[in-house]
Design a protein around this motif. Structure first.
Motif, short mmCIF file in Angstrom:
data_model
loop_
_atom_site.label_atom_id
_atom_site.label_comp_id
_atom_site.label_asym_id
_atom_site.label_seq_id
_atom_site.Cartn_x
_atom_site.Cartn_y
_atom_site.Cartn_z
N SER A 129 -2.22 11.48 9.93
CA SER A 129 -2.53 12.31 8.76
C SER A 129 -1.29 12.91 8.10
CB SER A 129 -3.53 13.41 9.14
OG SER A 129 -3.02 14.19 10.20
N THR A 130 -0.23 13.11 8.85
CA THR A 130 1.00 13.68 8.26
C THR A 130 2.16 12.68 8.30
OG1 THR A 130 1.67 14.64 10.37
CG2 THR A 130 0.35 16.03 8.90
N SER A 131 1.86 11.46 8.65
CA SER A 131 2.89 10.43 8.78
C SER A 131 3.17 9.74 7.44
CB SER A 131 2.43 9.39 9.80
OG SER A 131 3.48 8.49 10.09
N THR A 132 4.30 9.07 7.38
CA THR A 132 4.66 8.27 6.20
C THR A 132 4.94 6.84 6.66
OG1 THR A 132 7.03 8.68 6.43
CG2 THR A 132 5.76 10.26 5.07
N ARG A 133 4.90 5.93 5.70
CA ARG A 133 5.26 4.55 6.00
C ARG A 133 6.65 4.50 6.61
NH1 ARG A 133 4.50 -0.73 4.00
NH2 ARG A 133 3.08 -0.04 2.36
N ALA A 134 7.60 5.20 5.99
CA ALA A 134 8.99 5.16 6.46
C ALA A 134 9.08 5.59 7.92
CB ALA A 134 9.88 6.02 5.58
N GLU A 135 8.46 6.70 8.26
CA GLU A 135 8.52 7.24 9.62
C GLU A 135 7.87 6.29 10.62
OE1 GLU A 135 6.25 9.68 12.74
OE2 GLU A 135 5.39 8.86 10.91
N ALA A 136 6.66 5.84 10.33
CA ALA A 136 5.92 4.99 11.26
C ALA A 136 6.55 3.61 11.41
CB ALA A 136 4.47 4.87 10.81
N PHE A 137 6.93 3.01 10.28
CA PHE A 137 7.50 1.67 10.35
C PHE A 137 8.89 1.68 10.98
CE2 PHE A 137 3.95 0.19 8.02
CZ PHE A 137 3.92 -1.19 8.17
N LEU A 141 0.83 -1.20 0.00
CA LEU A 141 0.00 0.00 0.00
C LEU A 141 0.87 1.25 0.00
CD1 LEU A 141 -2.75 -0.98 2.61
CD2 LEU A 141 -2.94 -0.99 0.11
N SER A 142 0.36 2.29 -0.63
CA SER A 142 1.04 3.58 -0.66
C SER A 142 0.86 4.29 0.69
CB SER A 142 0.45 4.46 -1.76
OG SER A 142 -0.90 4.81 -1.42
N ASP A 143 1.64 5.34 0.90
CA ASP A 143 1.47 6.14 2.11
C ASP A 143 0.04 6.66 2.21
OD1 ASP A 143 4.15 5.71 2.60
OD2 ASP A 143 4.70 7.83 2.64
N GLU A 144 -0.50 7.11 1.08
CA GLU A 144 -1.87 7.63 1.06
C GLU A 144 -2.86 6.56 1.50
OE1 GLU A 144 -5.12 9.26 -2.17
OE2 GLU A 144 -3.00 9.52 -2.62
#
Length: 168
Positions: free
Chosen positions: A94-102, A36-39
């Motif tokens: 809402s302002t997070s990215t996969r990279a940041e969260a994962f 899945l995309s970040d969106e």
């Protein structure tokens, strides 16, 4: 990205079973996010709920940090996204990215594994300030399995609403 998921043993010692079932559920959450995309990961796909897959990942990073580092390891560290101790704050991706969260979640999982592996036994205790009680590592691992299983159920619905993918 394709996530590998460990197969829990059908027999074995208590610690091995707890460890493997916890890793099974951790991998299940990652599998729900694969491809899945970040969106898409930020999408609240089951209105009126505002819950998203990325919000779940951020929340589980907070939960790992709390139970293993703050409770069992007695580390005096703040939460990442919930400065006031309100775990709901982590759900807002809402302002997070996969990279940041994962990156945050995987770092917390690695710390949790190290703490669990270094513990002398499942009877090691830590202080859970919210409850005002000491709790055992056994309880923490059982609680974490419960927490992941519950949220993986949410992830099932969120993922299916995004692209129709079911299973895992």
């Amino acid at each position: 990205m394709t996530t590998e998921r460990p197969e829990p043993p059908l027999t074995g010692g208590e610690r091995e079973m707890l460890r493997t079932f916890l890793d099974f559920h951790r991998a299940t959450l990652a599998m729900k996010c694969d491809g899945l995309s970040d969106e898409d990961l930020r999408r609240a796909s089951s209105p009126p709920s505002t819950l998203s897959l990325l919000g779940l990942v951020r929340h589980m990073a907070e939960v790992e940090r709390t139970w293993f580092r703050r409770v069992i390891n007695a580390e005096d560290i703040p939460l990442r996204w919930s400065p006031d101790g309100d775990f709901q704050a982590a759900y807002d991706a809402s302002t997070s990215t996969r990279a940041e969260a994962f990156e945050a979640w995987q770092a917390e999982v690695e710390q949790s594994r190290k703490i669990e592996e270094a513990a002398e036994s499942l009877d090691v205790t830590g202080y859970q300030a919210r409850w005002g009680e000491d709790v055992s590592l056994r309880l923490v691992m059982l609680h974490m399995i419960h927490e992941y299983a519950r949220h993986n159920g949410h992830a099932d619905f969120l993922r299916e609403a995004i692209d129709g993918v079911t299973g895992a």
